[in-house]
Design a protein around this motif. Structure first.
Motif, short mmCIF file in Angstrom:
data_model
loop_
_atom_site.label_atom_id
_atom_site.label_comp_id
_atom_site.label_asym_id
_atom_site.label_seq_id
_atom_site.Cartn_x
_atom_site.Cartn_y
_atom_site.Cartn_z
N PRO A 86 0.80 -1.23 0.00
CA PRO A 86 0.00 0.00 0.00
C PRO A 86 0.83 1.28 0.00
O PRO A 86 0.49 2.23 -0.70
CB PRO A 86 -0.82 -0.11 1.29
N GLN A 87 1.92 1.31 0.77
CA GLN A 87 2.74 2.54 0.81
C GLN A 87 3.32 2.83 -0.58
O GLN A 87 3.32 3.96 -1.04
CB GLN A 87 3.90 2.42 1.80
N VAL A 88 3.81 1.76 -1.20
CA VAL A 88 4.41 1.92 -2.52
C VAL A 88 3.34 2.42 -3.50
O VAL A 88 3.58 3.32 -4.30
CB VAL A 88 5.01 0.59 -3.01
N LEU A 89 2.17 1.84 -3.39
CA LEU A 89 1.08 2.20 -4.28
C LEU A 89 0.76 3.69 -4.14
O LEU A 89 0.63 4.42 -5.14
CB LEU A 89 -0.15 1.35 -3.93
N ASP A 90 0.68 4.16 -2.87
CA ASP A 90 0.44 5.58 -2.60
C ASP A 90 1.47 6.45 -3.29
O ASP A 90 1.15 7.42 -3.97
CB ASP A 90 0.56 5.85 -1.09
N ARG A 91 2.70 6.04 -3.09
CA ARG A 91 3.83 6.83 -3.58
C ARG A 91 3.80 6.96 -5.12
O ARG A 91 3.94 8.05 -5.65
CB ARG A 91 5.11 6.15 -3.08
N ILE A 92 3.59 5.84 -5.80
CA ILE A 92 3.66 5.91 -7.26
C ILE A 92 2.42 6.58 -7.83
O ILE A 92 2.48 7.21 -8.88
CB ILE A 92 3.89 4.54 -7.93
N GLN A 93 1.33 6.47 -7.08
CA GLN A 93 0.12 7.14 -7.53
C GLN A 93 0.31 8.65 -7.52
O GLN A 93 -0.09 9.35 -8.44
CB GLN A 93 -1.00 6.77 -6.56
N GLN A 94 0.99 9.13 -6.46
CA GLN A 94 1.25 10.57 -6.35
C GLN A 94 2.14 11.07 -7.47
O GLN A 94 1.90 12.11 -8.06
CB GLN A 94 1.92 10.89 -5.01
N SER A 95 3.19 10.30 -7.74
CA SER A 95 4.17 10.82 -8.71
C SER A 95 3.61 10.76 -10.13
O SER A 95 3.98 11.57 -10.97
CB SER A 95 5.49 10.06 -8.61
N GLY A 96 2.71 9.82 -10.41
CA GLY A 96 2.10 9.77 -11.73
C GLY A 96 3.03 9.21 -12.78
O GLY A 96 2.63 8.46 -13.66
N GLU A 97 4.32 9.56 -12.69
CA GLU A 97 5.28 9.06 -13.66
C GLU A 97 6.45 8.46 -12.88
O GLU A 97 6.80 8.97 -11.82
CB GLU A 97 5.79 10.22 -14.52
N LEU A 98 7.03 7.41 -13.39
CA LEU A 98 8.21 6.85 -12.72
C LEU A 98 9.09 6.14 -13.73
O LEU A 98 8.72 5.94 -14.88
CB LEU A 98 7.81 5.93 -11.57
N LEU A 99 10.29 5.80 -13.26
CA LEU A 99 11.20 5.03 -14.10
C LEU A 99 11.14 3.59 -13.60
O LEU A 99 11.21 3.34 -12.40
CB LEU A 99 12.63 5.56 -13.98
N LEU A 100 11.03 2.71 -14.56
CA LEU A 100 10.80 1.32 -14.23
C LEU A 100 11.97 0.50 -14.74
O LEU A 100 12.32 0.58 -15.91
CB LEU A 100 9.50 0.94 -14.94
N ALA A 105 15.72 5.36 -5.78
CA ALA A 105 14.85 4.19 -5.77
C ALA A 105 13.61 4.42 -4.90
O ALA A 105 13.70 5.02 -3.83
CB ALA A 105 15.62 2.98 -5.27
N ILE A 106 12.47 3.95 -5.37
CA ILE A 106 11.24 4.00 -4.57
C ILE A 106 11.03 2.65 -3.90
O ILE A 106 10.81 2.57 -2.71
CB ILE A 106 10.03 4.34 -5.47
N ALA A 107 11.10 1.60 -4.69
CA ALA A 107 10.90 0.27 -4.13
C ALA A 107 11.45 -0.77 -5.10
O ALA A 107 11.62 -0.51 -6.27
CB ALA A 107 9.42 0.03 -3.89
N HIS A 108 11.74 -1.96 -4.54
CA HIS A 108 12.31 -3.04 -5.35
C HIS A 108 11.57 -4.34 -5.13
O HIS A 108 11.16 -4.63 -4.02
CB HIS A 108 13.75 -3.30 -4.94
N GLY A 109 11.51 -5.12 -6.18
CA GLY A 109 11.11 -6.52 -6.11
C GLY A 109 10.09 -6.83 -5.04
O GLY A 109 8.96 -6.37 -5.10
N ARG A 110 10.57 -7.56 -4.04
CA ARG A 110 9.63 -8.07 -3.04
C ARG A 110 8.96 -6.96 -2.24
O ARG A 110 7.87 -7.12 -1.75
CB ARG A 110 10.33 -9.05 -2.11
N GLU A 111 9.64 -5.82 -2.10
CA GLU A 111 9.01 -4.71 -1.38
C GLU A 111 7.81 -4.19 -2.16
O GLU A 111 6.88 -3.63 -1.60
CB GLU A 111 9.96 -3.52 -1.19
N VAL A 112 7.86 -4.34 -3.48
CA VAL A 112 6.76 -3.87 -4.30
C VAL A 112 5.53 -4.69 -3.99
O VAL A 112 4.46 -4.18 -3.74
CB VAL A 112 7.12 -4.02 -5.80
N ALA A 113 5.74 -6.00 -3.96
CA ALA A 113 4.63 -6.90 -3.73
C ALA A 113 4.30 -6.92 -2.24
O ALA A 113 5.09 -6.51 -1.42
CB ALA A 113 5.00 -8.28 -4.21
N GLN A 114 3.12 -7.42 -1.97
CA GLN A 114 2.66 -7.46 -0.57
C GLN A 114 3.51 -8.41 0.25
O GLN A 114 3.77 -9.50 -0.17
CB GLN A 114 1.21 -7.99 -0.56
#
Lengths: 285, 375, 367
Positions: B278-292, B366-375
């Motif tokens: 959820p935290q990651v989701l919040d964060r990327i939702q706010q930024s709207g754009e990111l590097l993947l 970095a915002i988040a990686h691999g397993r941190e992305v997933a629940q």
């Protein structure tokens, strides 16, 4: 460590100051002398306080030398002109002959190339005095004696080996690949030489040319024997300042200042190319 | 022994002065524990060699402190720091044989002859230079000189062993075995080693922890696995890993329980919001754009998924590198087996949420990686 | 049609033969990789094709035309050098333009060609920079652009990726095939990096001390190397080479590894009791923590990760060293005693004396 390096930098500064004083003193003294009369130069104790005068320079430029005994003519300006003509002519000739030769020695190694290059250098081994006598006789027979052409020809012998050996090293330092690339790009060997090799060896050519110019400029003995009064360079002409009524220190000093000026200007001009060469070198490889 | 073997605190190195000064190392702080192998990794001019030379004592620090076993050493002469160094240019003593070069420090320390001989024999066997021990440096190859130089450094008893590009010139077929042997030797003897290298393969193979440097700044100091799985920023992410990480600019679109990452050229990676923390989701939702970022080996080929077109298929014997045109850019995937795909063939790829590396589009942190992305 | 034919090329320097009877044929549009260690004669050969060095014997034929006596500027080849060999006193633009300025008189066409190749190689932003202001990668791309701009029918690339960092090298390795294919150019590519060779080649020629050791497709060279040397040069980590002497019993031909019998192709029968070298690629080995009938016990000496692979150095009871390479994430936590499983189909056998690979099936065919 910080204190250490502070002392270190002080000591270094003092050492540099001493060295500068040691090397620069004669030059500074000569410049000061050139603005004084013989009387103030010769007073004891010597002093740096004096009334500057341009008489020495005026005498050199007008060609009228006034001593306390008599007034005589000197040809200093003509000597200066001769020096320029002889040195420039000799260096130009040596460059025209020497740069292509150096390129050839650097790029086309044949069985005898090393021997030939060495033979050319050996011209400089013989003491000039030994060479002089036969040279004078030959020159008289050939009618080259006391001609500008003959003098330039002799001067060029001083310059050529120098240019050849210095420039050859610079050509050898240029990566062959750079020249190969240009040839493969559709250019003849001659345009490769002109457009790639010569510009890249430019700093070396400038350095060698400058050095050769200095050697030619400072030559004394060949001109003394082979040239008559109207073709003598400054080095020989300066003898005129030793007059029957004494040595004209002031004029000698002024003459020295005037005669080192062209070399100095040339060196300052060439410096730009020398520095550029260093930064180009950093790109190699 | 307590405390770290080497402590570098807020070290700066500036070459030259004033505006012309070059800031080679900037505010570097790191610690190396006893018995650890640490690699300083970066491209040329990143400050790694300056750092090593400051530790060895060949360069002064401009500011900051260096301590070995808790004792400040940055004002001591190199010889008094008790460090051993292998130089990139080998620096073997030309008038001495390889044997005498290697034994040099032991002889100066007046060790008994028999002990010197045993130790030289051991290290020579390790480095495969037994047959050239009585030759002179000028008569052996670059690779052999490098091994001799390594031997001269490794044989010493020192608090720190500093190795500058220790394997760059080694014969390729020996590299893997020598890496293994040297690592075994260092660990067995409990040496502490710092190696400087531009080759991440070497750093990965030998080091317990790797300090990634760029433009004089320490980017990240961590284990190889952490660098690979959790790069601190886009630089480390793309620098570490061979072939490098694929990077795309993505627009975030949230639609109910679904999250779409739109990569451009109409390609969209679709996930369930529940795939994300959820935290990651919040964060990327706010930024709207990111590097993947996606590692080439993490991309799975399958029957369905996003389409990509093969641009090049390069089989290297034990790996296949497939370069594809994907989402308006290039995407590389790696498989361990031989893949028979031709140029122009289409393939379908899926990228799991826990294989994603997300970076901020502006700062590339970095915002988040691999397993941190997933629940 | 043949793009390039080299026939019986010989070159000697001061009595040393640096190239000895080299024969190579490349089809038009094909990429030939010359692979070999430094000093193998690759660069000399490339320069002969370019015409800046003359062979002592032999013929060089480019697209049917004998190149004897043809000056380098008239051969119509393009070349990129390992050290880039850019002209330091010219901008990137002038560097690239120099390759066509002699033949292309139209200023507009020249400009189009330079801009086009620059865009392709992504250096159109730095065309007005002098080489010293370019990064290493840009220098390398400029050098490549200079070789490509004239659309030469024969392109010679002398280890062009040697002096760029790993990341750029990888990028270029991926980009190059498309660039080369675009023009239908015949390419001769020199490298010391086996991965580059395998990735780019239609045909690999392995040179060593001036002689051709093997010539074939990447798969030929990797799977059936001509000798131990080539087997070692291709593959990272390098192939395991173990001294063995094949024996025969009721079950077939075998070699002994730490008292275990590893049965190999029975066609190797003729080499029984001959000293041989067993070649096992590290990626064909498997590790297990439990013993099985055929597995070889060994102890883990060091685990050294290598791009997405875990490379483990093992020592068998008999003191032999073996490398095992597995995809990352498989063997990382292993230590102490393990067991190696060898798949007998993937092993190779070489003659210990000559180093040549023994080909079981060729022997069969002869017999």
């Amino acid at each position: 460590m910080r204190e250490n390096s502070l002392i270190e930098s002080w000591l270094r500064g003092i050492a540099i100051a001493v060295v500068i004083l040691f090397f620069m003193f004669p030059i500074v003294w000569i410049i000061l002398m050139s603005f004084q009369t013989n009387e103030t130069i010769l007073r004891i104790p010597p002093s740096v306080v004096f009334e500057p005068t341009l008489d020495n320079y005026r005498a050199l430029i007008t060609g009228k030398l006034e001593t306390n005994a008599a007034s005589l003519d000197i040809a200093f300006m003509r000597n200066l002109g001769n020096s320029v003509l002889l040195s420039v002519g000799a260096v130009a000739l040596a460059l025209i002959l020497g740069v292509p030769a150096a390129y050839s020695f650097a790029r086309h190694k044949t069985r005898f190339s090393e021997d030939i290059a060495f033979t050319l250098l050996s011209f400089r081994f013989a003491p000039p005095l030994l060479v002089l006598l036969p040279l004078t006789i030959y020159f008289q027979k050939l009618g080259l004696s006391d001609t500008y052409f003959g003098l330039i020809w002799v001067y060029q012998l001083i310059c050529l080996p120098l240019i050849l050996w210095i420039v050859r090293g610079y050509f050898e330092d240029i990566s062959e690949d750079v020249e190969y690339a240009y040839r493969i790009g559709g250019h003849s060997w001659f345009s490769t030489f002109r457009k790639i090799a010569v510009p890249l060896a430019g700093p070396g050519i400038a350095a060698a040319g400058l050095l050769a110019f200095i050697f030619a400029w400072n030559n004394f003995i060949f001109a003394l024997v082979l040239a008559s009064a109207d073709k003598q360079p400054v080095t020989v002409g300066a003898l005129a300042f030793v007059t029957a009524s004494g040595i004209q220190y002031g004029q000698i000093a002024a003459a020295i200042v005037l005669s080192i000026t062209p070399t100095l200007l040339l060196a300052l001009y060439a410096q730009k190319y020398l520095v550029e060469g260093l930064s180009l070198g950093a790109v190699k490889g | 022994m307590t405390g770290p073997r080497l402590t570098i605190s807020n070290v700066d190195k500036i070459y030259g002065s004033g505006d012309a000064g070059v800031h080679a190392v900037e505010d570097l702080s790191m610690q190396v524990d006893a018995g650890e192998i640490v690699a300083l990794l970066g491209s040329s001019g990143c400050g790694k060699t300056s750092t090593l030379r400051m530790v060895a004592g060949f360069e002064e620090v401009t500011a900051g402190a260096i301590a070995i076993n808790g004792k400040p050493v940055h004002q001591l002469a190199p010889v008094r720091r008790n460090v051993a160094m292998a130089f990139e240019g080998y620096s073997l003593y030309p008038p001495l044989t390889v044997r005498d070069n290697i034994a040099f420090a032991l002889k100066s320390a007046r060790l008994p002859k028999t002990e010197i001989n045993t130790r030289v024999a051991h290290i020579a066997q390790l480095l495969d230079i037994e047959n050239i021990l009585d030759r002179y440096p000028a008569s052996i190859s670059g690779g052999q000189q490098q091994r001799a130089s390594l031997g001269r450094a490794l044989i010493r008893d020192a608090d720190l062993h500093l190795l500058d590009e220790p394997m760059g010139q080694l014969e390729p077929q020996l590299r893997a075995v020598l890496r293994g042997r040297i690592k075994h030797f260092i660990k067995e003897r409990g040496l502490t080693a710092i190696l400087v290298t531009h080759d991440q393969t070497e750093a990965n193979a030998l080091a317990d922890r790797i300090a990634v440097m760029e433009a004089g700044l320490l980017q990240q100091f961590d284990t190889a696995a952490q660098l690979k799985n959790s790069p601190a920023n886009l630089f480390t992410g793309t620098f570490i890993g061979e072939p490098p990480m694929n990077v795309f600019r993505a627009q975030v679109q949230l639609d109910g329980p679904k999250l779409a990452l739109q990569l451009g050229d109409g390609v969209s990676l679709d996930y369930q919001c529940s795939d994300f923390n959820p935290q990651v989701l919040d964060r990327i939702q706010q930024s709207g754009e990111l590097l993947l970022g996606v590692r080439p080996y993490a991309i799975k080929r399958g029957e369905t998924g996003s389409a990509a077109t093969v641009v090049a298929n390069q089989w290297l014997g034990d790996q296949t590198h497939i370069s594809t045109s994907f989402a308006g850019g290039t995407m590389v995937l790696v498989e361990h087996d031989r893949v028979r795909l031709n140029k122009g063939d289409q393939l379908f790829v899926t990228i799991a949420a826990d294989d994603l590396h997300l970076f901020d589009a502006q700062t590339s942190v970095a915002i988040a990686h691999g397993r941190e992305v997933a629940q | 049609m043949s793009g390039l034919d080299l026939r019986g090329i010989v070159k000697r320097y001061k009595g040393d033969t640096v190239l000895d009877d080299v024969n190579i044929s490349v089809q038009t549009g094909e990429t030939l990789v010359l692979f070999g260690p430094s000093g193998a004669g690759k660069t000399v050969l490339l320069r002969m094709i370019a015409g800046v060095i003359d062979p002592d014997e032999g013929q060089i034929i480019v697209h049917g035309r004998d190149m004897q006596g043809v000056d380098p500027e008239d051969r119509g080849v393009g070349m990129a050098f390992q050290n880039f060999a850019l002209y330091p006193h010219m901008t990137a633009y002038r560097n690239i333009a120099s390759s066509i300025e002699v033949t292309e008189k139209s200023k507009q066409k020249l400009d189009d060609a330079v801009q086009g190749v620059a865009r392709l190689l992504k250096i159109d932003q730095v065309l007005d920079h002098a080489p010293r202001a370019l990064s290493n990668g840009q220098k390398q791309r400029t050098a490549l652009a200079r070789a490509l701009v004239g659309s030469p029918s024969l392109l010679l690339l002398d280890d062009p990726l040697r002096n760029v960092d790993a990341k750029l090298r990888f990028e270029m390795r991926i980009e190059l095939p498309a660039l080369l294919a675009r023009q239908g150019t015949t390419v001769v590519y020199v490298t010391q990096d086996y991965k580059e060779a395998m990735a780019l080649a239609d045909q690999i020629v392995v040179l060593n001390t001036g002689r051709i050791q093997q010539s074939g497709t990447p798969a030929d060279v990797y799977l059936t190397p001509a000798n131990t040397e080539i087997a070692q040069q291709f593959g990272d980590p390098a192939i395991n080479l173990l001294d063995v002497t094949p024996q025969q019993d009721d079950h077939g031909v075998y070699v002994s590894l730490s008292d275990k019998k590893l049965y190999i192709d029975s066609a190797f029968g003729p080499w029984c009791n001959t000293p041989c070298v067993l070649g096992i690629r590290p990626e064909t080995l498997r590790l297990s923590t439990v013993a099985s009938a055929a597995s070889i016990p060994a102890s883990v000496e060091a685990v050294t990760p290598l791009n997405e692979k875990t490379v483990t150095l093992l020592r068998t009871a008999g003191g032999r060293e073996l490398l095992v390479s597995r995809p990352a994430g498989t063997d990382e936590d292993l230590s102490g005693q393990v067991f190696i499983e060898v798949s007998n189909e993937s092993v190779m056998l070489f003659d210990k004396r000559t180093g040549s690979r023994l080909d079981a099936h060729q022997q069969e065919a002869v017999a």
